[in-house]
Design a protein around this motif. Sequence first.
Motif, PDB file in Angstrom:
ATOM      1  N   GLN A  75      -1.228   5.161  -7.034  1.00 14.87           N
ATOM      2  CA  GLN A  75      -0.398   3.930  -6.548  1.00 14.87           C
ATOM      3  C   GLN A  75      -0.985   2.761  -6.926  1.00 14.87           C
ATOM      4  O   GLN A  75      -0.266   1.517  -7.110  1.00 14.87           O
ATOM      5  N   ALA A 128     -15.887  10.866  -0.139  1.00 15.75           N
ATOM      6  CA  ALA A 128     -14.952  11.445   1.050  1.00 15.75           C
ATOM      7  C   ALA A 128     -13.405  10.791   0.489  1.00 15.75           C
ATOM      8  O   ALA A 128     -12.142  10.683   1.043  1.00 15.75           O
ATOM      9  N   ILE A 181      -4.855  -5.394  -1.398  1.00 15.06           N
ATOM     10  CA  ILE A 181      -3.427  -4.996  -0.599  1.00 15.06           C
ATOM     11  C   ILE A 181      -4.431  -3.279  -0.547  1.00 15.06           C
ATOM     12  O   ILE A 181      -4.329  -2.062   0.277  1.00 15.06           O
ATOM     13  N   TYR A 182      -4.804  -2.490  -1.526  1.00 17.40           N
ATOM     14  CA  TYR A 182      -5.715  -1.044  -1.877  1.00 17.40           C
ATOM     15  C   TYR A 182      -6.574  -0.794  -1.089  1.00 17.40           C
ATOM     16  O   TYR A 182      -7.252   0.305  -0.989  1.00 17.40           O
ATOM     17  N   ARG A 216      -4.633  -7.166  -5.664  1.00 18.58           N
ATOM     18  CA  ARG A 216      -4.418  -5.618  -5.471  1.00 18.58           C
ATOM     19  C   ARG A 216      -5.837  -4.809  -4.658  1.00 18.58           C
ATOM     20  O   ARG A 216      -5.454  -4.196  -4.276  1.00 18.58           O
ATOM     21  N   PRO A 236      -8.327  -2.064   3.560  1.00 23.13           N
ATOM     22  CA  PRO A 236      -8.971  -0.970   4.703  1.00 23.13           C
ATOM     23  C   PRO A 236     -10.191  -0.516   4.336  1.00 23.13           C
ATOM     24  O   PRO A 236     -10.086   0.074   6.291  1.00 23.13           O
ATOM     25  N   PRO A 287     -10.104   9.520  -1.230  1.00 23.45           N
ATOM     26  CA  PRO A 287      -8.664  10.103  -1.996  1.00 23.45           C
ATOM     27  C   PRO A 287      -9.042   8.913  -3.612  1.00 23.45           C
ATOM     28  O   PRO A 287      -9.537   7.827  -3.448  1.00 23.45           O
ATOM     29  N   ASP A 288      -8.224   9.156  -4.905  1.00 20.24           N
ATOM     30  CA  ASP A 288      -7.616   8.564  -5.489  1.00 20.24           C
ATOM     31  C   ASP A 288      -6.719   7.975  -5.282  1.00 20.24           C
ATOM     32  O   ASP A 288      -5.954   8.218  -4.564  1.00 20.24           O
ATOM     33  N   TYR A 289      -6.573   6.861  -6.146  1.00 22.33           N
ATOM     34  CA  TYR A 289      -5.531   5.801  -5.992  1.00 22.33           C
ATOM     35  C   TYR A 289      -4.475   5.858  -7.448  1.00 22.33           C
ATOM     36  O   TYR A 289      -3.898   4.338  -8.221  1.00 22.33           O
ATOM     37  N   THR A 328       5.253   0.966  -2.821  1.00 23.55           N
ATOM     38  CA  THR A 328       4.644   0.601  -4.196  1.00 23.55           C
ATOM     39  C   THR A 328       4.960  -0.576  -5.466  1.00 23.55           C
ATOM     40  O   THR A 328       5.089  -1.189  -5.926  1.00 23.55           O
ATOM     41  N   TYR A 353       0.885  -0.985  -0.256  1.00 28.01           N
ATOM     42  CA  TYR A 353      -0.174   0.465   0.004  1.00 28.01           C
ATOM     43  C   TYR A 353       0.821   0.934  -0.109  1.00 28.01           C
ATOM     44  O   TYR A 353       0.199   2.333  -0.421  1.00 28.01           O
TER      45      TYR A 353
END
Lengths: 219, 192
Positions: free
Chosen positions: B153, B146, B96-97, B93, B100, B148-150, A71, A68
């Motif tokens: 990442q 609310a 991971i991203y 993926r 959360p 965020p953009d990824y 990267t 995360y």
Amino acid sequence: MSQIFRRSTNTFTRATIFGAVFMLGLTVWAIDRLSRSDYVTRATQAREQPVPFSHAHHVGGLGVDCQYCHTSVEISSYANIPPTKTCMNCHSQIWSTSPTLEPVRASYRTNQSIRWTKVNDLPDFVYFNHSIHVNKGVGCESCHGRVDRMPLTYQVNSLQMEWCLNCHRNPEKYVRPREFITTMGYQPAGDQEEIGRKLVAEYKIQNARTLTSCSTCHR
Amino acid sequence: MRTKLTLGGLALSLAVLSACRQDMHDQPKYVPLRPSDFFADGRSARPIAEGTVARGHLNDDKLFYTGKGADGRPSQEFPMPVTKALLLRGEQRYNIYCTPCHDRTGNGNGMIVRRGYRRPPTYHSDRLRQQPNGYLYDVITNGFGAMPDYAAQVQPADRWAIVAYIRALQLSQQASINDVPPEARNQLGGAK
């Protein structure tokens, strides 16, 4: 005329000769120990950071995966330290008024980078690459230890040539299946040597001769 | 005694000397993220000048890079074939991203949400099931409310893999036993 030296001086002289050899040995031994000690390699010493970022909180407590934040670890030589934006993904809402995080918010406002202190630092004449290790089944834990238990990040291994070679000679003692690369506290499902040998064949890891040749790491 | 001293001194000066030869350790070159005192902002990695197109990165495949079709609206089409490999990559993926906040099932009760982040909507609502694939791609690329953009990442190909996996997640929460091939049913461990 009386003798200047007494008889016992003979013993003393012998002892001195022996002592010199002994002292020399001791000095060599001490230098050798010192050069491998944590004091010189700076292993296990936590570094001061501009923000007291805790892997124990974020990885151990919250279960965020290494990738995360780091990267590029799979695709590049460099693992990457996350930019401030990555912290702000969460800290725009969480602990958004905490004074500890003020440097992070200041960095986001002013577009000035946070200056993290480097922890693991190889000399510039050594070539190291994360992606090859990670893609061939060497987990973060094998080199960086239990990061998920570090309130402040520290180096775990000496990072000396001896340490690299130790694994390059016997990778089967360390490799794990790729899906457990970022797992902390990995336990092999069976005998590590046996699984390791299978993986070494499956991932086509090169022989020790190639991996310990000087030009692998000094290129 | 003399020899002892000389030897000791020699060894000591060797030790001291070896500790001082740091010039090859810290060579005057840039490695990634090494600071620079030449540029005002202290970064050795320079921002790319506006309008630069890296070789091979014209990014003119509109569907692939924006998720929008020729009419400028989110597209239902995938720019690549949806294979098992793509889904597995997407799962990895996603875990991971996205977990959360969105958690592993997509119900929006991830760890960060439990620590006070705004709760995202569940993926298993009619509204989100009916959104086209390009819409999900766009949420990852540009963020949403609310969230965020990824974009920094997650690379475009991986964003599509995540979209495919979210579709699989949505299906999984709606599936009945008839969606499971008969020969795989006994692996379900007693589920009806």
